[in-house]
Motif scaffolding. Structure first.
Motif, PDB file in Angstrom:
ATOM      1  N   LEU A 346       3.918  76.349 -41.616  1.00  0.00           N
ATOM      2  CA  LEU A 346       4.905  77.307 -41.110  1.00  0.00           C
ATOM      3  C   LEU A 346       4.461  77.895 -39.780  1.00  0.00           C
ATOM      4  O   LEU A 346       5.286  78.367 -38.996  1.00  0.00           O
ATOM      5  N   GLU A 347       3.134  77.888 -39.532  1.00  0.00           N
ATOM      6  CA  GLU A 347       2.618  78.447 -38.280  1.00  0.00           C
ATOM      7  C   GLU A 347       2.626  77.405 -37.166  1.00  0.00           C
ATOM      8  O   GLU A 347       2.933  77.706 -36.026  1.00  0.00           O
ATOM      9  N   THR A 348       2.260  76.178 -37.497  1.00  0.00           N
ATOM     10  CA  THR A 348       2.288  75.083 -36.524  1.00  0.00           C
ATOM     11  C   THR A 348       2.267  73.763 -37.269  1.00  0.00           C
ATOM     12  O   THR A 348       1.576  73.636 -38.289  1.00  0.00           O
ATOM     13  N   PRO A 349       3.027  72.767 -36.797  1.00  0.00           N
ATOM     14  CA  PRO A 349       2.976  71.455 -37.447  1.00  0.00           C
ATOM     15  C   PRO A 349       1.650  70.731 -37.179  1.00  0.00           C
ATOM     16  O   PRO A 349       1.316  69.776 -37.869  1.00  0.00           O
ATOM     17  N   LYS A 350       0.909  71.179 -36.156  1.00  0.00           N
ATOM     18  CA  LYS A 350      -0.392  70.575 -35.841  1.00  0.00           C
ATOM     19  C   LYS A 350      -1.457  71.292 -36.675  1.00  0.00           C
ATOM     20  O   LYS A 350      -2.242  72.090 -36.178  1.00  0.00           O
ATOM     21  N   ASN A 351      -1.460  71.034 -37.964  1.00  0.00           N
ATOM     22  CA  ASN A 351      -2.236  71.860 -38.874  1.00  0.00           C
ATOM     23  C   ASN A 351      -3.236  71.062 -39.708  1.00  0.00           C
ATOM     24  O   ASN A 351      -3.662  71.513 -40.768  1.00  0.00           O
ATOM     25  N   LEU A 352      -3.613  69.882 -39.240  1.00  0.00           N
ATOM     26  CA  LEU A 352      -4.524  69.048 -40.016  1.00  0.00           C
ATOM     27  C   LEU A 352      -5.965  69.184 -39.547  1.00  0.00           C
ATOM     28  O   LEU A 352      -6.225  69.385 -38.362  1.00  0.00           O
ATOM     29  N   MET A 353      -6.869  69.092 -40.491  1.00  0.00           N
ATOM     30  CA  MET A 353      -8.289  69.021 -40.190  1.00  0.00           C
ATOM     31  C   MET A 353      -8.836  67.706 -40.750  1.00  0.00           C
ATOM     32  O   MET A 353      -8.599  67.367 -41.905  1.00  0.00           O
ATOM     33  N   ILE A 354      -9.558  66.983 -39.898  1.00  0.00           N
ATOM     34  CA  ILE A 354     -10.228  65.758 -40.321  1.00  0.00           C
ATOM     35  C   ILE A 354     -11.701  66.086 -40.552  1.00  0.00           C
ATOM     36  O   ILE A 354     -12.382  66.566 -39.654  1.00  0.00           O
ATOM     37  N   ARG A 355     -12.184  65.861 -41.767  1.00  0.00           N
ATOM     38  CA  ARG A 355     -13.595  66.084 -42.102  1.00  0.00           C
ATOM     39  C   ARG A 355     -14.228  64.741 -42.430  1.00  0.00           C
ATOM     40  O   ARG A 355     -13.749  64.032 -43.327  1.00  0.00           O
ATOM     41  N   ALA A 356     -15.275  64.394 -41.725  1.00  0.00           N
ATOM     42  CA  ALA A 356     -15.916  63.090 -41.909  1.00  0.00           C
ATOM     43  C   ALA A 356     -17.415  63.287 -42.129  1.00  0.00           C
ATOM     44  O   ALA A 356     -18.091  63.892 -41.305  1.00  0.00           O
ATOM     45  N   ILE A 357     -17.920  62.779 -43.245  1.00  0.00           N
ATOM     46  CA  ILE A 357     -19.328  62.911 -43.609  1.00  0.00           C
ATOM     47  C   ILE A 357     -19.947  61.524 -43.663  1.00  0.00           C
ATOM     48  O   ILE A 357     -19.447  60.628 -44.355  1.00  0.00           O
ATOM     49  N   LYS A 358     -21.044  61.335 -42.935  1.00  0.00           N
ATOM     50  CA  LYS A 358     -21.708  60.024 -42.905  1.00  0.00           C
ATOM     51  C   LYS A 358     -22.424  59.801 -44.239  1.00  0.00           C
ATOM     52  O   LYS A 358     -23.343  60.533 -44.595  1.00  0.00           O
ATOM     53  N   THR A 359     -21.963  58.806 -44.986  1.00  0.00           N
ATOM     54  CA  THR A 359     -22.522  58.571 -46.315  1.00  0.00           C
ATOM     55  C   THR A 359     -22.974  57.137 -46.555  1.00  0.00           C
ATOM     56  O   THR A 359     -23.713  56.880 -47.491  1.00  0.00           O
ATOM     57  N   LYS A 360     -22.550  56.205 -45.704  1.00  0.00           N
ATOM     58  CA  LYS A 360     -22.849  54.809 -46.014  1.00  0.00           C
ATOM     59  C   LYS A 360     -22.912  53.969 -44.744  1.00  0.00           C
ATOM     60  O   LYS A 360     -22.763  54.489 -43.632  1.00  0.00           O
ATOM     61  N   ASP A 361     -23.148  52.684 -44.922  1.00  0.00           N
ATOM     62  CA  ASP A 361     -23.223  51.761 -43.791  1.00  0.00           C
ATOM     63  C   ASP A 361     -21.820  51.443 -43.265  1.00  0.00           C
ATOM     64  O   ASP A 361     -20.809  51.748 -43.920  1.00  0.00           O
ATOM     65  N   GLU A 362     -21.797  50.823 -42.112  1.00  0.00           N
ATOM     66  CA  GLU A 362     -20.512  50.453 -41.520  1.00  0.00           C
ATOM     67  C   GLU A 362     -19.788  49.419 -42.387  1.00  0.00           C
ATOM     68  O   GLU A 362     -20.412  48.627 -43.088  1.00  0.00           O
ATOM     69  N   ASN A 363     -18.462  49.442 -42.317  1.00  0.00           N
ATOM     70  CA  ASN A 363     -17.611  48.579 -43.129  1.00  0.00           C
ATOM     71  C   ASN A 363     -16.845  47.632 -42.205  1.00  0.00           C
ATOM     72  O   ASN A 363     -15.825  47.993 -41.635  1.00  0.00           O
ATOM     73  N   GLU A 364     -17.363  46.430 -42.049  1.00  0.00           N
ATOM     74  CA  GLU A 364     -16.758  45.475 -41.122  1.00  0.00           C
ATOM     75  C   GLU A 364     -15.375  45.022 -41.585  1.00  0.00           C
ATOM     76  O   GLU A 364     -14.490  44.770 -40.769  1.00  0.00           O
ATOM     77  N   ALA A 365     -15.173  44.909 -42.896  1.00  0.00           N
ATOM     78  CA  ALA A 365     -13.868  44.479 -43.413  1.00  0.00           C
ATOM     79  C   ALA A 365     -12.794  45.505 -43.046  1.00  0.00           C
ATOM     80  O   ALA A 365     -11.683  45.143 -42.635  1.00  0.00           O
ATOM     81  N   LEU A 366     -13.131  46.780 -43.179  1.00  0.00           N
ATOM     82  CA  LEU A 366     -12.178  47.823 -42.817  1.00  0.00           C
ATOM     83  C   LEU A 366     -11.930  47.830 -41.313  1.00  0.00           C
ATOM     84  O   LEU A 366     -10.816  48.097 -40.857  1.00  0.00           O
ATOM     85  N   ARG A 367     -12.950  47.519 -40.534  1.00  0.00           N
ATOM     86  CA  ARG A 367     -12.791  47.434 -39.082  1.00  0.00           C
ATOM     87  C   ARG A 367     -11.789  46.337 -38.726  1.00  0.00           C
ATOM     88  O   ARG A 367     -10.956  46.515 -37.828  1.00  0.00           O
TER      89      ARG A 367
END
Length: 390
Positions: A346-367
């Motif tokens: 209701l205050e702004t449509p730009k209201n998202l927060m992205i939280r990213a925690i390094k937990t594992k190795d890179e994922n080539e398949a997802l890349r």
């Protein structure tokens, strides 16, 4: 004071010396009251560039902590007793010494609860409608400096919403901050820091509430806002902060970066911050994106042709795709990603927060899936380009 008491006092003073050496950036003040009968003599020490300016007997001398302790010990021989209060951000230590005993204990920094109200459309809402992380009373100096609180200690009526926003920001980070290393100084990099209000809030919370050792680095291309942030840090006595007027692309840290923050960085400036976080292998990346212009002018998707002809829907879809692909690429680099609402839509449509925690190795398949998606959308995202051409 007798030799036995002074000997024990010296052990406690050695503890203060070690504490000052380890926590110099959060030292605030040391006060000493020497007593002889009904007479008292007071000394006050304040920080001065790795040393302490100690005012006693009408004179101020600049002493290192070891020399100050020697002075205290020698003066104690002339008196019946003394009281030392050693103040750091968020904690106080009390040492009391006499011929009978010498004691040391932690003093709780008192919290002052103030119930304030704000009137809006003839309705009254109470500030105490939640258990605040940044509490009125304890955090007054901070709240005044960032303009939330008036000089007389009241939260301003027109700042109640802002106060709730910054407190919710801390709440969202609370659930992930505990995953950072416990035995290291946490280095936090704020990209496009602006006036750094939320970084000052996080500094207060980590240092004075959670008792974590931390160091903050603010980056912004504007020298004016950097000077403003430096002034605020000086006013608050936050010596664990550095600010640099520099383009994010030209910044190369000389120490391990544990957290990268980007708050309301416009369009591809968010991508630049995310890329920097990935490049320095940050343990935690927090981004609150702002406007999303880049993808809107690029993407097309034939199966959605009948929907995307409506400009508003195409723009909203561009927002979702932009942050979705950012999250997808972060995951491909080994980050566990969550996307949450930062404030009410209701205050702004730009209201998202992205939280990213390094937990594992890179994922080539997802890349590979990511690359297939941007090809299908005819998109050329800046985050991918920054990571591969920086």
């Amino acid at each position: 004071m007798n030799k036995q008491s002074i000997s024990k006092l010296n052990l406690f003073l050695m503890g203060l010396e070690n504490r000052f050496t380890e926590n110099e950036n959060i030292f605030e003040e040391i006060s000493i009251n020497f007593s002889s009968g009904l007479k008292t003599f007071k000394g006050i020490g304040t920080y001065n560039n790795n040393s302490i300016d100690f005012n006693y007997n009408g004179k101020t001398n600049t002493l290192n902590i070891k020399d100050l302790n020697i002075l205290i010990s020698k003066e104690a021989e002339r008196f019946d007793g003394l009281k030392i209060i050693y103040k750091e951000r968020g904690s106080n230590i009390l040492i009391e010494a006499s011929n009978q005993k010498v004691t040391m204990k932690n003093l709780e920094v008192k919290e002052v609860i103030k119930e304030e109200t704000t009137n809006s459309h003839n309705k009254t809402s109470t500030l105490l409608n939640r258990d605040y992380y940044i509490k009125v009373g304890k955090a007054d100096n901070l709240l005044k400096e960032i303009g939330i609180m008036s000089k007389d200690g009241k939260v301003k009526n027109d700042k109640v919403r802002k106060y709730n926003q910054i407190d919710h920001y801390v709440e969202l980070l609370e659930s992930v901050l505990h995953q950072l290393p416990q035995d290291e100084v946490i280095n936090i990099l704020d990209c496009g820091c602006g006036k750094s209000y939320l970084t000052f809030v996080l500094n207060y919370y980590l240092t004075e509430v959670k008792k974590r050792k931390c160091h903050f680095i603010g980056l912004d291309i504007s020298e004016d806002v950097i000077h403003s942030s430096e002034k605020m840090a000086q006013n608050l006595g936050y010596r664990n902060m550095d600010f640099k007027a520099i383009d994010i692309k030209n910044y190369f840290p000389d120490k391990k970066i544990h957290v990268v923050i980007s708050l309301h960085a416009c369009d591809t400036a968010t991508d630049m911050a995310l890329a920097l976080g990935i490049r320095v292998n940050s343990d935690l990346i927090i981004a609150v994106p702002c406007c999303h212009r880049e993808l809107l002018s690029q993407y097309c998707y034939e199966p959605f042709k009948g929907i995307l002809k409506y400009g508003l829907l195409k723009a909203r879809m561009a927002d979702v795709l932009t942050d979705g692909m950012r999250s997808m690429l972060l995951e491909s680099y080994g980050y566990d990603v969550s996307v949450v609402e930062y404030i009410s839509p209701l205050e702004t449509p730009k209201n998202l927060m992205i939280r990213a925690i390094k937990t594992k190795d890179e994922n080539e398949a997802l890349r590979k899936d990511y690359l297939s998606l941007i090809k299908e959308l005819n998109a050329n995202p800046s985050l991918y380009n920054f990571l591969n051409n920086w």
